[in-house]
Design a protein around this motif. Structure first.
Motif, PDB file in Angstrom:
ATOM      1  N   ASP A 182      14.986  -7.702  34.747  1.00  0.00           N
ATOM      2  CA  ASP A 182      13.659  -7.135  34.451  1.00  0.00           C
ATOM      3  C   ASP A 182      12.922  -7.992  33.431  1.00  0.00           C
ATOM      4  O   ASP A 182      11.750  -8.321  33.608  1.00  0.00           O
ATOM      5  N   LEU A 237      11.924 -11.402  34.809  1.00  0.00           N
ATOM      6  CA  LEU A 237      10.817 -11.237  35.744  1.00  0.00           C
ATOM      7  C   LEU A 237       9.508 -10.978  35.004  1.00  0.00           C
ATOM      8  O   LEU A 237       8.464 -11.528  35.363  1.00  0.00           O
ATOM      9  N   TYR A 245       4.800 -10.913  42.984  1.00  0.00           N
ATOM     10  CA  TYR A 245       5.964 -10.237  42.418  1.00  0.00           C
ATOM     11  C   TYR A 245       7.191 -10.501  43.289  1.00  0.00           C
ATOM     12  O   TYR A 245       8.261 -10.830  42.786  1.00  0.00           O
ATOM     13  N   LYS A 246       7.036 -10.355  44.600  1.00  0.00           N
ATOM     14  CA  LYS A 246       8.156 -10.588  45.518  1.00  0.00           C
ATOM     15  C   LYS A 246       8.656 -12.021  45.419  1.00  0.00           C
ATOM     16  O   LYS A 246       9.868 -12.262  45.442  1.00  0.00           O
ATOM     17  N   THR A 277      10.902 -12.398  42.478  1.00  0.00           N
ATOM     18  CA  THR A 277      12.194 -11.712  42.528  1.00  0.00           C
ATOM     19  C   THR A 277      13.237 -12.443  43.342  1.00  0.00           C
ATOM     20  O   THR A 277      14.399 -12.035  43.352  1.00  0.00           O
ATOM     21  N   TRP A 288      19.075  -8.331  43.294  1.00  0.00           N
ATOM     22  CA  TRP A 288      18.284  -7.383  44.073  1.00  0.00           C
ATOM     23  C   TRP A 288      18.286  -6.022  43.401  1.00  0.00           C
ATOM     24  O   TRP A 288      19.328  -5.478  43.052  1.00  0.00           O
ATOM     25  N   ARG A 326      13.064  -1.750  41.078  1.00  0.00           N
ATOM     26  CA  ARG A 326      12.512  -2.481  39.933  1.00  0.00           C
ATOM     27  C   ARG A 326      10.991  -2.359  39.832  1.00  0.00           C
ATOM     28  O   ARG A 326      10.457  -2.113  38.753  1.00  0.00           O
ATOM     29  N   TRP A 327      10.278  -2.522  40.936  1.00  0.00           N
ATOM     30  CA  TRP A 327       8.814  -2.480  40.909  1.00  0.00           C
ATOM     31  C   TRP A 327       8.313  -1.149  40.362  1.00  0.00           C
ATOM     32  O   TRP A 327       7.507  -1.109  39.448  1.00  0.00           O
TER      33      TRP A 327
END
Length: 146
Positions: free
Chosen positions: A34, A37, A52-53, A56, A61, A65-66
């Protein structure tokens, strides 16, 4: 002015990175993925869900998270989609997130110390890991070369 690898090595910027990262994660209830990211997204600035993807792909995985980062206000909406002219909702990291990342940078640069008070999650020394982190934080604060 451009910084090269020798400058970073001389500054010893990453010497206490792991300790600082663990402090931030435990204090703010984040995982390592987290936090990393959020640092990536903060560097991007404004981003879409697709950005965002892309960020990641290097993380472990975590399907939730989002939503977790959105519900905890680490990521906020900058501009909503209106289905006519704006095709995507655009997001940015929140001021809370920006302050945390700035604090981490300042700790790594030696401009600030890790906040270590009685309210700290490490102060209670409940587990062996807490005791080890307390010792590491004490050593970091006493380091004259920092």
């Amino acid at each position: 002015m451009r910084i090269d690898a020798a400058d970073l090595r001389e500054m010893q910027l990453f010497r206490y990175y792991r300790l600082t990262r663990k402090w931030a994660c435990k204090t703010y209830g984040l995982t390592d993925g987290d936090l990393e990211l959020l640092i990536y997204l903060d560097c991007v600035g404004r981003f879409t869900r697709n950005d965002y993807k892309n960020g990641t792909y290097l993380m472990s995985w975590d399907k939730q998270r989002w939503e977790k980062l959105r519900k905890q206000d680490w990521i906020i909406v900058w501009r909503k989609r209106n289905h006519a002219t704006q095709k995507y909702t655009i997001y940015q990291t929140s001021n809370r997130c920006k302050r945390l990342i700035t604090k981490i940078y300042n700790i790594l640069l030696g401009n600030e110390d890790i906040p270590f008070k009685q309210r700290s999650v490490f102060y209670k020394n409940k587990t062996y890991t807490d005791k080890v982190f307390n010792k590491a934080i004490d050593d970091m604060l006493k380091d004259p070369e920092r």
